[in-house]
Design a protein around this motif. Structure first.
Motif, mmCIF file in Angstrom:
data_model
loop_
_atom_site.group_PDB
_atom_site.id
_atom_site.type_symbol
_atom_site.label_atom_id
_atom_site.label_comp_id
_atom_site.label_asym_id
_atom_site.label_seq_id
_atom_site.Cartn_x
_atom_site.Cartn_y
_atom_site.Cartn_z
ATOM 1 N N GLY A 1 3.472 -22.674 26.734
ATOM 2 C CA GLY A 1 3.122 -23.698 25.761
ATOM 3 C C GLY A 1 3.234 -23.280 24.309
ATOM 4 O O GLY A 1 2.939 -24.061 23.420
ATOM 5 N N GLU A 2 3.640 -22.040 24.043
ATOM 6 C CA GLU A 2 3.795 -21.558 22.676
ATOM 7 C C GLU A 2 5.251 -21.211 22.398
ATOM 8 O O GLU A 2 5.956 -20.732 23.273
ATOM 9 C CB GLU A 2 2.969 -20.283 22.461
ATOM 10 C CG GLU A 2 1.481 -20.479 22.463
ATOM 11 C CD GLU A 2 0.767 -19.175 22.160
ATOM 12 O OE1 GLU A 2 1.140 -18.515 21.160
ATOM 13 O OE2 GLU A 2 -0.134 -18.808 22.931
ATOM 14 N N ILE A 3 5.671 -21.435 21.156
ATOM 15 C CA ILE A 3 7.014 -21.034 20.758
ATOM 16 C C ILE A 3 6.963 -19.575 20.335
ATOM 17 O O ILE A 3 6.175 -19.195 19.455
ATOM 18 C CB ILE A 3 7.556 -21.918 19.621
ATOM 19 C CG1 ILE A 3 7.728 -23.342 20.126
ATOM 20 C CG2 ILE A 3 8.864 -21.367 19.085
ATOM 21 C CD1 ILE A 3 8.196 -24.327 19.085
ATOM 22 N N LYS A 4 7.755 -18.760 20.990
ATOM 23 C CA LYS A 4 7.812 -17.320 20.719
ATOM 24 C C LYS A 4 9.220 -16.957 20.259
ATOM 25 O O LYS A 4 10.185 -17.597 20.648
ATOM 26 C CB LYS A 4 7.498 -16.514 21.996
ATOM 27 C CG LYS A 4 6.155 -16.800 22.607
ATOM 28 C CD LYS A 4 5.128 -15.933 21.999
ATOM 29 C CE LYS A 4 3.814 -16.094 22.737
ATOM 30 N NZ LYS A 4 2.797 -15.258 22.215
ATOM 31 N N THR A 5 9.311 -15.914 19.450
ATOM 32 C CA THR A 5 10.632 -15.416 19.065
ATOM 33 C C THR A 5 11.062 -14.359 20.068
ATOM 34 O O THR A 5 10.238 -13.650 20.644
ATOM 35 C CB THR A 5 10.644 -14.809 17.652
ATOM 36 O OG1 THR A 5 9.725 -13.735 17.596
ATOM 37 C CG2 THR A 5 10.315 -15.851 16.602
ATOM 38 N N LYS A 6 12.350 -14.279 20.254
ATOM 39 C CA LYS A 6 12.930 -13.333 21.196
ATOM 40 C C LYS A 6 14.214 -12.810 20.569
ATOM 41 O O LYS A 6 15.011 -13.576 20.039
ATOM 42 C CB LYS A 6 13.230 -14.060 22.505
ATOM 43 C CG LYS A 6 13.847 -13.224 23.576
ATOM 44 C CD LYS A 6 14.055 -14.072 24.822
ATOM 45 C CE LYS A 6 14.680 -13.275 25.925
ATOM 46 N NZ LYS A 6 14.926 -14.093 27.110
ATOM 47 N N THR A 7 14.399 -11.499 20.592
ATOM 48 C CA THR A 7 15.606 -10.897 20.055
ATOM 49 C C THR A 7 16.512 -10.507 21.214
ATOM 50 O O THR A 7 16.071 -9.847 22.149
ATOM 51 C CB THR A 7 15.262 -9.658 19.204
ATOM 52 O OG1 THR A 7 14.400 -10.071 18.133
ATOM 53 C CG2 THR A 7 16.509 -9.026 18.621
ATOM 54 N N GLU A 8 17.767 -10.949 21.169
ATOM 55 C CA GLU A 8 18.729 -10.658 22.222
ATOM 56 C C GLU A 8 19.996 -10.070 21.624
ATOM 57 O O GLU A 8 20.302 -10.288 20.449
ATOM 58 C CB GLU A 8 19.093 -11.938 22.981
ATOM 59 C CG GLU A 8 17.956 -12.551 23.746
ATOM 60 C CD GLU A 8 18.376 -13.807 24.495
ATOM 61 O OE1 GLU A 8 19.480 -14.340 24.236
ATOM 62 O OE2 GLU A 8 17.594 -14.264 25.331
ATOM 63 N N LEU A 9 20.746 -9.373 22.444
ATOM 64 C CA LEU A 9 22.041 -8.849 22.019
ATOM 65 C C LEU A 9 23.014 -10.013 21.881
ATOM 66 O O LEU A 9 23.167 -10.821 22.793
ATOM 67 C CB LEU A 9 22.572 -7.838 23.038
ATOM 68 C CG LEU A 9 23.915 -7.214 22.711
ATOM 69 C CD1 LEU A 9 23.822 -6.317 21.483
ATOM 70 C CD2 LEU A 9 24.437 -6.417 23.906
ATOM 71 N N PHE A 10 23.663 -10.087 20.735
ATOM 72 C CA PHE A 10 24.669 -11.124 20.489
ATOM 73 C C PHE A 10 26.076 -10.552 20.605
ATOM 74 O O PHE A 10 26.978 -11.186 21.125
ATOM 75 C CB PHE A 10 24.457 -11.732 19.095
ATOM 76 C CG PHE A 10 25.349 -12.902 18.799
ATOM 77 C CD1 PHE A 10 25.033 -14.159 19.264
ATOM 78 C CD2 PHE A 10 26.504 -12.734 18.048
ATOM 79 C CE1 PHE A 10 25.863 -15.248 18.994
ATOM 80 C CE2 PHE A 10 27.328 -13.806 17.768
ATOM 81 C CZ PHE A 10 27.011 -15.066 18.242
ATOM 82 N N GLY A 11 26.261 -9.346 20.116
ATOM 83 C CA GLY A 11 27.566 -8.695 20.167
ATOM 84 C C GLY A 11 27.400 -7.198 20.002
ATOM 85 O O GLY A 11 26.424 -6.735 19.430
ATOM 86 N N CYS A 12 28.356 -6.449 20.544
ATOM 87 C CA CYS A 12 28.266 -4.989 20.429
ATOM 88 C C CYS A 12 29.587 -4.418 19.929
ATOM 89 O O CYS A 12 30.666 -4.937 20.236
ATOM 90 C CB CYS A 12 27.846 -4.352 21.742
ATOM 91 S SG CYS A 12 28.797 -4.848 23.157
#
Length: 185
Positions: free
Chosen positions: A140-151
């Motif tokens: 029920g909460e909006i959380k930030t998440k960091t993901e790999l986009f490019g390497c």
């Protein structure tokens, strides 16, 4: 008596918005792989590799590449991302091997060395990653998440550029695309 304070740019950069121990999303980071653990999703049966990273300032990052679906078929986008990571780090094979690596323990709330199955060929390797900031709904909460986009390799070349012996240009285009994509998340 009060002591004078001198500005230290290196420490100011580390502040990262507070006592955050993780690097920000929507950034380019030179990172070192400290854990590349083979994992299986309890919900879907998908297979992935869970990565823990550190940057030059000691800040951490983590992400998972889910390269196989629950039925064992290839998850095309993620499989290509894993292949790109292998290309920029020089890994030709990933051999599931039990080794001791640092991993966060949620019970003790500390990072401890634990035995787990890792892609040993990736441990200790460096690469330049573009890490996107995404937003997700969690409990029920909006959380930030960091993901790999490019390497990219340490010279900022994509796998394509490295194998074609071309100068790095893809990373700048990818950075612009990543920012636009993050704004839509």
């Amino acid at each position: 008596m009060f002591q004078p304070v001198k500005f230290d740019q290196a420490e100011a950069v580390k502040a990262n918005g507070g006592n955050n121990q993780f690097f920000d999303g929507n950034t380019e980071q030179l990172v070192k792989i400290v854990r590349a653990e083979f994992v299986k999703s309890k919900n879907t049966g998908a297979t992935g590799i869970e990565f823990d990273l550190t940057n030059k300032d000691g800040l951490k990052g983590y992400f998972t590449i889910w390269h196989l679906k629950g039925d064992g078929s290839v998850n095309e986008f993620s499989y290509r991302q894993l292949q790109a990571l292998m290309g920029v780090t020089g890994a030709t094979d990933l051999t599931p091997t039990q080794v001791n690596v640092p991993k966060y323990d949620f019970t003790s709330k500390e990072t401890v060395n634990v035995p787990c199955i890792n892609a040993v060929e990736l441990l200790g390797k460096f690469f330049v990653g573009l890490f996107i900031k995404k937003f997700e709904l969690y409990n029920g909460e909006i959380k930030t998440k960091t993901e790999l986009f490019g390497c990219f390799n340490q010279q900022r070349q994509s796998s394509r550029e490295f194998f074609a012996n071309q100068p790095p240009q893809d990373i700048d285009r990818s950075l612009v695309t990543m920012i636009k994509t993050s704004e839509k998340c």
